[in-house]
Design an enzyme around this catalytic site. Structure first.
Site, short mmCIF file in Angstrom:
data_model
loop_
_atom_site.label_atom_id
_atom_site.label_comp_id
_atom_site.label_asym_id
_atom_site.label_seq_id
_atom_site.Cartn_x
_atom_site.Cartn_y
_atom_site.Cartn_z
N GLY A 72 -46.12 -48.68 -27.90
CA GLY A 72 -44.77 -48.17 -28.06
C GLY A 72 -44.37 -47.28 -26.90
O GLY A 72 -44.75 -47.53 -25.76
N SER A 101 -51.20 -51.45 -25.38
CA SER A 101 -50.30 -50.62 -24.61
C SER A 101 -50.65 -49.14 -24.80
O SER A 101 -51.77 -48.73 -24.56
CB SER A 101 -48.86 -50.95 -25.01
OG SER A 101 -47.93 -50.28 -24.20
N MET A 102 -49.70 -48.31 -25.25
CA MET A 102 -49.98 -46.88 -25.41
C MET A 102 -51.03 -46.61 -26.48
O MET A 102 -51.72 -45.59 -26.43
CB MET A 102 -48.70 -46.11 -25.73
CG MET A 102 -47.86 -45.79 -24.52
SD MET A 102 -48.76 -45.08 -23.10
CE MET A 102 -49.17 -43.46 -23.72
N HIS A 126 -51.79 -52.18 -20.21
CA HIS A 126 -50.89 -52.59 -19.14
C HIS A 126 -50.18 -51.34 -18.62
O HIS A 126 -50.33 -50.25 -19.17
CB HIS A 126 -49.92 -53.68 -19.57
CG HIS A 126 -48.96 -53.28 -20.65
ND1 HIS A 126 -48.12 -54.17 -21.26
CD2 HIS A 126 -48.71 -52.09 -21.26
CE1 HIS A 126 -47.39 -53.55 -22.18
NE2 HIS A 126 -47.74 -52.29 -22.19
N ASP A 176 -50.68 -57.77 -18.57
CA ASP A 176 -51.34 -57.46 -19.84
C ASP A 176 -52.80 -57.89 -19.76
O ASP A 176 -53.10 -59.05 -19.45
CB ASP A 176 -50.66 -58.21 -21.00
CG ASP A 176 -49.23 -57.74 -21.24
OD1 ASP A 176 -48.83 -56.72 -20.65
OD2 ASP A 176 -48.53 -58.38 -22.04
#
Length: 201
Positions: A72, A101-102, A126, A176
């Site tokens: 997010g 991600s985060m 990423h 990614d």
């Protein structure tokens, strides 16, 4: 018909009888926290608030953050990461589904030797992104400078906590990068793959 959050009995110390509380409140009392959705301001503030309160209540009891999140927003994620570093007790981070991600950055932030992925969990990292296409030209330039600063900070943290050179991280986050739990362990994002976390309690 949705069931809602189940209620379980819990006796508050000093009370004679148990009261019924929702499942998550009961788990919070034992320092089990959950990130089970997209990382946004509201959930980040709740997790940071809980971690801080539990730290004040008893700074000697370990905390456990279970993660199953698609990632997010960057700044709320950094807020959770920094809170993990701030509180006095060790915080174990446990990936139980996906940490993308985060969420992978938050997973990385757990106490070293206590970052865990369940055997079938997936981890994806990423580089941070921004919605450039919505910005005016002047704002786009300022936005890109800010994103580069954040990207460089994230690179430094990944390098420091995985032990990999910054240039390797920079190359790997260009796209990614999906990893199995075992690959995430080899990469240095987690320290252990397994289901048995109870030895830590």
């Amino acid at each position: 018909m949705p069931v809602g959050v189940p209620k379980v009995p819990f006796r508050i110390p000093g009370d004679e009888e148990a009261t019924w509380v929702d499942l998550y409140n009961r788990l919070y009392r034992d320092r089990f926290l959950f990130l089970g959705q997209e990382v946004k301001d509201e959930i980040a503030n709740q997790i940071v608030g809980l971690m801080t309160y539990l730290n004040i209540e008893d700074p000697t009891r370990d905390q456990f953050l279970f993660i199953n999140s698609p990632g997010g927003y960057v700044l709320p994620g950094i807020g959770i990461y920094d809170s993990i570093q701030f509180v006095a007790p060790p915080v174990s981070t446990i990936c139980i589904g996906v940490a993308a991600s985060m969420a992978s950055f938050i997973l990385l932030g757990g106490e070293i030797t206590r970052r865990i992925a369940f055997p079938h969990a997936r981890v994806m990292m990423h580089q941070p992104a921004s919605t450039f296409f919505k910005a005016k030209t002047g704002e786009l330039i300022m936005d890109s400078d800010e994103i580069m600063d954040i990207r460089n900070m994230i690179l430094r943290v990944y390098a420091q906590r995985t032990g990999k050179p910054a240039w390797v991280i920079a190359h790997d986050i260009e796209r990614d990068l999906f990893m199995s739990a075992t690959e995430a362990e080899y990469y240095g994002i987690v320290d252990l793959v397994g289901l048995d976390i109870w030895d830590m309690l």
